[in-house]
Design a protein around this motif. Structure first.
Motif, PDB file in Angstrom:
ATOM      1  N   THR A 170       3.670   1.704  -1.739  1.00  0.00           N
ATOM      2  CA  THR A 170       4.513   1.798  -2.932  1.00  0.00           C
ATOM      3  C   THR A 170       4.508   3.185  -3.567  1.00  0.00           C
ATOM      4  N   PRO A 171       3.400   3.941  -3.600  1.00  0.00           N
ATOM      5  CA  PRO A 171       3.438   5.297  -4.198  1.00  0.00           C
ATOM      6  C   PRO A 171       4.440   6.249  -3.552  1.00  0.00           C
TER       7      PRO A 171
ATOM      8  N   HIS B 260       7.370   5.906  -3.355  1.00  0.00           N
ATOM      9  CA  HIS B 260       8.642   5.764  -4.050  1.00  0.00           C
ATOM     10  C   HIS B 260       9.062   7.071  -4.720  1.00  0.00           C
ATOM     11  N   THR B 261       8.099   7.892  -5.080  1.00  0.00           N
ATOM     12  CA  THR B 261       8.404   9.145  -5.780  1.00  0.00           C
ATOM     13  C   THR B 261       8.813  10.271  -4.836  1.00  0.00           C
TER      14      THR B 261
ATOM     15  N   GLN C 209       0.812  -1.214   0.000  1.00  0.00           N
ATOM     16  CA  GLN C 209       0.000   0.000   0.000  1.00  0.00           C
ATOM     17  C   GLN C 209       0.846   1.265   0.000  1.00  0.00           C
TER      18      GLN C 209
END
Length: 580
Positions: free
Chosen positions: A452-453, A455-456, A450
């Motif tokens: 993972t976003p 990462h940016t 959940q």
């Protein structure tokens, strides 16, 4: 209406205790997956821990019942989490700390350092902070604060009594009177002023405004000296692995979640990273407290080019008298000091990193840090009195001598049982059980997916945001509870975005100890607040800046020498998805 609200407020603990399980019940009943069942247990324990409707240790035992009930883990597997090597490290360090406290060795160290540093206002604050931080590295911050605050109180009482016995007040009517004749000429003569005060008939007189100003300065001094003790206790505990609970939670969670990490967090590596950060933060905290409560008048606060005042000499005499009451150093104190030094040396040399440690040569398999704790606390049975080394004596002499009473041990189990915080041992075990349950049920993997976003987002920004979140959360919950709840989630997040887990987990572990704003945030704050010098607003306003100082210091540390020490620029192999 008020009466009904008051009765409801008095029943709030019971309402939380009985309603929370039913509110969270849809997780295991409707969703029904192992992940949802584990989330139910974690949510229930988080609410109970934060509100303390049950004792922390009782809440920590809930996984023993709920994990087998929901089919997440067997009872045997859950119970094994409550006495892991990290718990033994904690117990070993605390037993030696209890011995130090039992023999008043910490008080002797504190008073000796204060006698060396002196009693100038700025140096006195620095002395109290330095001693408190050093003792808090090895002894619990609560015990350190409870020992230091009475010393501060004695010094402040002496300063206050000297203040009241000092120059007298010159009333507003007397300020308008002019001395006549010989007295008038005497008053006008240069050099007849005492510290800038008006001299009348040989007595130093203060105006009401001057007395009011000095009283205000005295109150600020009291607030500053008491606050510096609780802040230094929280800061000092971060320097060593056994200094505070969150550090041990990190050690245990790393071993639990990443078993192949190669013992990257050990006593030496943690000290090498956290001790410079502690020194930097302690200096900045001292400067901030000095700015708020004392000021930067170097002649007044440092005593540059000035002799000691009567108040400072009186305060120095209080510290000297307290030290004199301790008497000469006993054989028991020397024995405890030797064992304490041995324990610290064993911890540092087990695996220093730049050379093979003693564990490599003495054991076939690598010995964990708790081995040093066991070695350090095992010989705590020698007699505290110096043994007699008399090998030759006549039988008549032996008969004439009265029989010696048996010397007490350096530390008895009764003392350990009374002073050791067993609730923290169970709390650590409950955290390890939650981490293992999250891994077995798959909840850790789901949480990581959940996130993972993220990462940016730059890693340094993630670390700062999470440090702010945890520093705020720990104001309402215990630091061990905060670390126990957040660290497994942070480990999952780092794994999903492929960031070295230490980059986030280490700063957040340190932030869990930054409870500076509220009296209820940590026991040292509550102890200091109970003496009546402080208001909640005083602690809150000063604590906000202390939190900012702490987060800035952590950010600097983790992005400078922390990157080099822990190789934070790369995603390590031991943090692969198979670990969680």
């Amino acid at each position: 209406m008020k009466a009904s609200l008051k009765s409801i407020w008095q029943l709030k603990n019971r309402v939380i205790l009985f309603c929370t399980p039913f509110i969270l019940l849809p997780l295991p009943l409707i969703i029904g997956t192992p992940e949802a069942g584990c989330a139910y247990i974690i949510g229930l324990m988080a609410v109970y821990w934060c509100t303390e409707v049950l004792p922390l240790a009782v809440t920590a035992l809930l996984p023993v019942i709920l994990f087998p009930m929901l089919g997440i883990m067997e009872s045997e597997e859950v119970c094994m989490q409550y006495l892991k090597d990290t718990n033994m490290l904690f117990v070993g360090g605390l037993i030696v700390a209890v011995a130090v406290e039992h023999w008043n060795l910490h008080k002797r160290i504190a008073l000796r350092v204060l006698l060396i540093i002196g009693v100038r206002p700025a140096l006195l604050m620095l002395g109290f902070m330095g001693v408190t931080a050093f003792l808090s590295m090895w002894i619990s911050n609560t015990a350190t604060t409870a020992m230091m605050v009475p010393i501060v109180q004695a010094v402040l009482e002496q300063l206050n009594s000297s203040q009241t016995e000092g120059p007298q007040i010159l009333s507003s009517d007397e300020q308008t009177l002019q001395p006549e004749g010989e007295d008038k000429q005497l008053a006008k003569q240069p050099g007849k002023q005492a510290d800038g005060h008006v001299v009348v008939n040989g007595l130093s007189m203060l105006t009401e405004a001057e007395r009011s100003e000095e009283a205000a300065e005295q109150r600020k001094m009291c607030r500053g000296l008491t606050l510096c003790v609780c802040y230094a206790a929280s800061i000092g505990g971060t320097a060593t692995l056994t200094g505070t609970g969150p550090n041990l939670v990190l050690k245990g969670q790393m071993s639990q979640l990443f078993p192949d990490n190669g013992d990257v967090i050990n006593f030496a590596s943690w000290f090498g990273f956290a001790f410079p950060n502690m020194i930097l933060m302690l200096i900045l905290a001292w400067l901030w407290l000095q700015f708020v409560f004392i000021g930067f008048n170097f002649k007044k606060t440092w005593g540059c080019g000035a002799v000691k005042t009567e108040k400072e000499m009186a305060a120095y005499s209080v510290i000297r008298e307290e030290h004199r009451r301790l008497g000469p150093m006993s054989f028991g104190e020397m024995s405890v000091l030797s064992l304490f030094t041995l324990l610290v040396v064993l911890w540092f040399t087990r695996d220093p990193g730049f050379m093979p440690g003693w564990a490599t040569h003495l054991f076939r398999s690598d010995a964990e840090c708790h081995s040093g704790g066991v070695c350090g606390r095992t010989p705590l049975r020698p007699p505290p009195k110096a043994p007699r080394l008399c090998f030759r004596s006549r039988s008549s002499d032996r008969e004439a001598q009265p029989p010696q009473a048996a010397s007490p041990a350096l530390l008895t189990w009764k003392v350990v049982q009374k002073k050791l915080p067993w609730n923290i041992v169970l709390l650590l075990g409950g955290g390890f059980a939650l981490a293992e349950g999250s891994k077995v049920s798959g909840l850790s993997k789901w949480l990581g997916n959940q996130m993972t976003p993220l990462h940016t987002v730059p890693t340094w920004a993630i670390a700062i945001i999470l440090c702010l979140l945890i520093a705020t959360f720990t104001e309402c919950a215990s630091n061990v509870t905060t670390a126990t709840i957040f660290l497994p989630i942070l480990a999952s997040m780092c794994q999903s975005i492929e960031v070295n887990p230490l980059y986030v987990m280490v700063p957040c572990t340190l932030s869990a100890s930054f409870a500076f704003m509220l009296p209820v945030a940590t026991p040292p704050n509550a102890i200091v607040f109970s003496y009546g010098y402080l208001k909640v607003s005083d602690m809150a306003k000063t604590g906000v800046v202390m939190n900012i100082i702490g987060i800035l210091c952590i950010t600097l540390a983790i992005n400078s020498w922390g990157k080099i020490m822990f190789n934070l620029d790369s995603f390590p192999s031991w943090a692969n998805a198979t670990g969680l």
